[in-house]
Write a protein that holds these residues in place. Structure first.
Motif, short mmCIF file in Angstrom:
data_model
loop_
_atom_site.label_atom_id
_atom_site.label_comp_id
_atom_site.label_asym_id
_atom_site.label_seq_id
_atom_site.Cartn_x
_atom_site.Cartn_y
_atom_site.Cartn_z
N ALA A 164 -5.60 -7.55 0.03
CA ALA A 164 -6.13 -6.48 0.86
C ALA A 164 -5.58 -5.13 0.46
CB ALA A 164 -5.83 -6.76 2.34
N SER A 165 -4.29 -5.08 0.12
CA SER A 165 -3.67 -3.81 -0.25
C SER A 165 -4.24 -3.25 -1.55
CB SER A 165 -2.15 -3.98 -0.39
OG SER A 165 -1.83 -4.77 -1.52
N ALA A 166 -4.76 -4.13 -2.41
CA ALA A 166 -5.35 -3.67 -3.67
C ALA A 166 -6.65 -2.90 -3.44
CB ALA A 166 -5.60 -4.86 -4.59
N PHE A 167 -7.32 -3.18 -2.32
CA PHE A 167 -8.59 -2.52 -2.03
C PHE A 167 -8.46 -1.38 -1.03
CE2 PHE A 167 -9.93 -6.69 -3.58
CZ PHE A 167 -10.98 -6.35 -4.43
N ALA A 168 -7.46 -1.46 -0.14
CA ALA A 168 -7.33 -0.46 0.91
C ALA A 168 -6.76 0.85 0.38
CB ALA A 168 -6.44 -1.00 2.03
N ARG A 169 -7.10 1.95 1.05
CA ARG A 169 -6.58 3.26 0.68
C ARG A 169 -5.57 3.78 1.71
NH1 ARG A 169 -11.57 6.94 -1.75
NH2 ARG A 169 -12.17 5.50 -3.43
N THR A 170 -5.65 3.29 2.95
CA THR A 170 -4.74 3.72 4.00
C THR A 170 -4.29 2.50 4.79
OG1 THR A 170 -6.47 4.07 5.66
CG2 THR A 170 -5.96 5.92 4.19
N GLU A 171 -3.21 2.70 5.58
CA GLU A 171 -2.74 1.62 6.44
C GLU A 171 -3.82 1.23 7.45
OE1 GLU A 171 -1.06 4.23 5.62
OE2 GLU A 171 0.96 3.66 4.92
N PHE A 172 -4.59 2.22 7.90
CA PHE A 172 -5.65 1.92 8.85
C PHE A 172 -6.71 1.01 8.22
CE2 PHE A 172 -9.73 3.14 10.95
CZ PHE A 172 -9.46 2.58 12.19
N LEU A 231 0.82 -1.20 0.00
CA LEU A 231 0.00 0.00 0.00
C LEU A 231 0.86 1.26 0.00
CD1 LEU A 231 -2.82 1.28 0.17
CD2 LEU A 231 -2.64 1.12 2.66
N ARG A 232 1.96 1.24 0.73
CA ARG A 232 2.84 2.42 0.78
C ARG A 232 3.43 2.71 -0.59
NH1 ARG A 232 6.07 1.65 6.55
NH2 ARG A 232 4.35 2.38 7.89
N GLU A 233 3.67 1.71 -1.39
CA GLU A 233 4.17 1.92 -2.75
C GLU A 233 3.17 2.75 -3.55
OE1 GLU A 233 7.38 -0.82 -4.22
OE2 GLU A 233 7.36 1.19 -3.36
N ARG A 234 1.91 2.46 -3.36
CA ARG A 234 0.88 3.16 -4.12
C ARG A 234 0.64 4.56 -3.58
NH1 ARG A 234 -3.36 -0.20 -3.51
NH2 ARG A 234 -4.77 1.23 -2.46
#
Length: 244
Positions: free
Chosen positions: A150-158, A73-76
């Motif tokens: 999960a990272s493909a759908f999430a927008r934040t670490e939270f 997610l941080r990459e995105r």
């Protein structure tokens, strides 16, 4: 999608992790420490002998899910993914590169965790130690694959953490750690049969007890592998170039 780009992505991820000792410690050391804590809690009892295989499934799975999902997610969010996609790099190259990188780390994590559980904590294994290792690696890879999804759908670490009650907690509760799956209420037993961690725990327990043959264990392992492949494919399809 090409192997050259995939391996280049994996190499870049491994280089980044090599310069992050906290992540290395979380991946390689924390699962063994947690297994050791459980063994210490049940010193002079037979409890660890019963739940030790399930702990080998649980802790690597959870750690790989968290680290993989947040790192991807941080990459995105940082814009790195968008810059990479301006090059001849496809979504499949990116997802598979991450899967290979964290898959390699999962092998080392598993080697440490299994060795610690068996030779330090005294977990008795009646079956093949190599088969135990193979199933534990698959279980850690399952955590990696679900983390990528999960990272493909999430927008934040939270939001990644919010996926745990959906993707992780039900598997822990219904996977056979607290109660054998055949003793669950009928509806919950049916749900448990659709959860991949259930198959990993059953396979590890069977190897530890030497209670089932290799074909039975392979059938459980195939379900876990199918979930890994399906999660990676779905993650590559749904991956967004940038978080709005």
């Amino acid at each position: 999608m090409t192997l050259t780009r995939t391996f280049a992505t994996a190499g870049r991820v491994l280089t980044q992790i090599r310069h992050d000792p906290r992540t290395i410690g979380l991946l390689l050391v924390v699962p063994s420490l947690l297994i050791g804590l459980v063994a210490w809690m049940f010193t002079d009892t037979d409890v660890f002998a019963d739940i030790g295989p399930a702990m080998l499934a649980l802790f690597p799975f959870v750690v790989m899910f968290l680290v993989t999902s947040i790192a991807t997610l941080r990459e995105r969010r940082s814009g790195t993914l968008e810059r990479l996609f301006s090059l001849p790099l496809g979504k499949g190259d990116f997802i598979l590169g991450y899967a290979f990188a964290f898959g390699l780390l999962a092998v080392f994590q598993t080697a440490i965790a299994v060795s610690f559980a068996v030779w330090v904590c005294g977990l008795e294994i009646s079956g093949s130690i190599w088969l135990l290792f193979a199933v534990t690696v698959a279980d850690a890879l399952l955590g990696t694959a679900l983390g990528l999804l999960a990272s493909a759908f999430a927008r934040t670490e939270f939001q990644v953490v919010q996926f745990m009650p959906l993707l992780v907690f039900p598997q822990i509760l219904l996977g056979g750690i607290f109660l054998p799956t055949d003793q669950l209420p009928e509806g919950l037993e049916a749900i448990s049969g659709w959860l991949p961690l259930t198959y990993a725990i059953e396979a590890l327990t069977a190897v530890a007890d030497d209670s089932e043959d290799a074909a039975w264990i392979a059938s459980k392992l195939l379900v876990v592998v199918a979930w890994i492949v399906g999660s990676i494919v779905l993650g590559s399809i749904t991956l967004r170039r940038r978080t709005p």
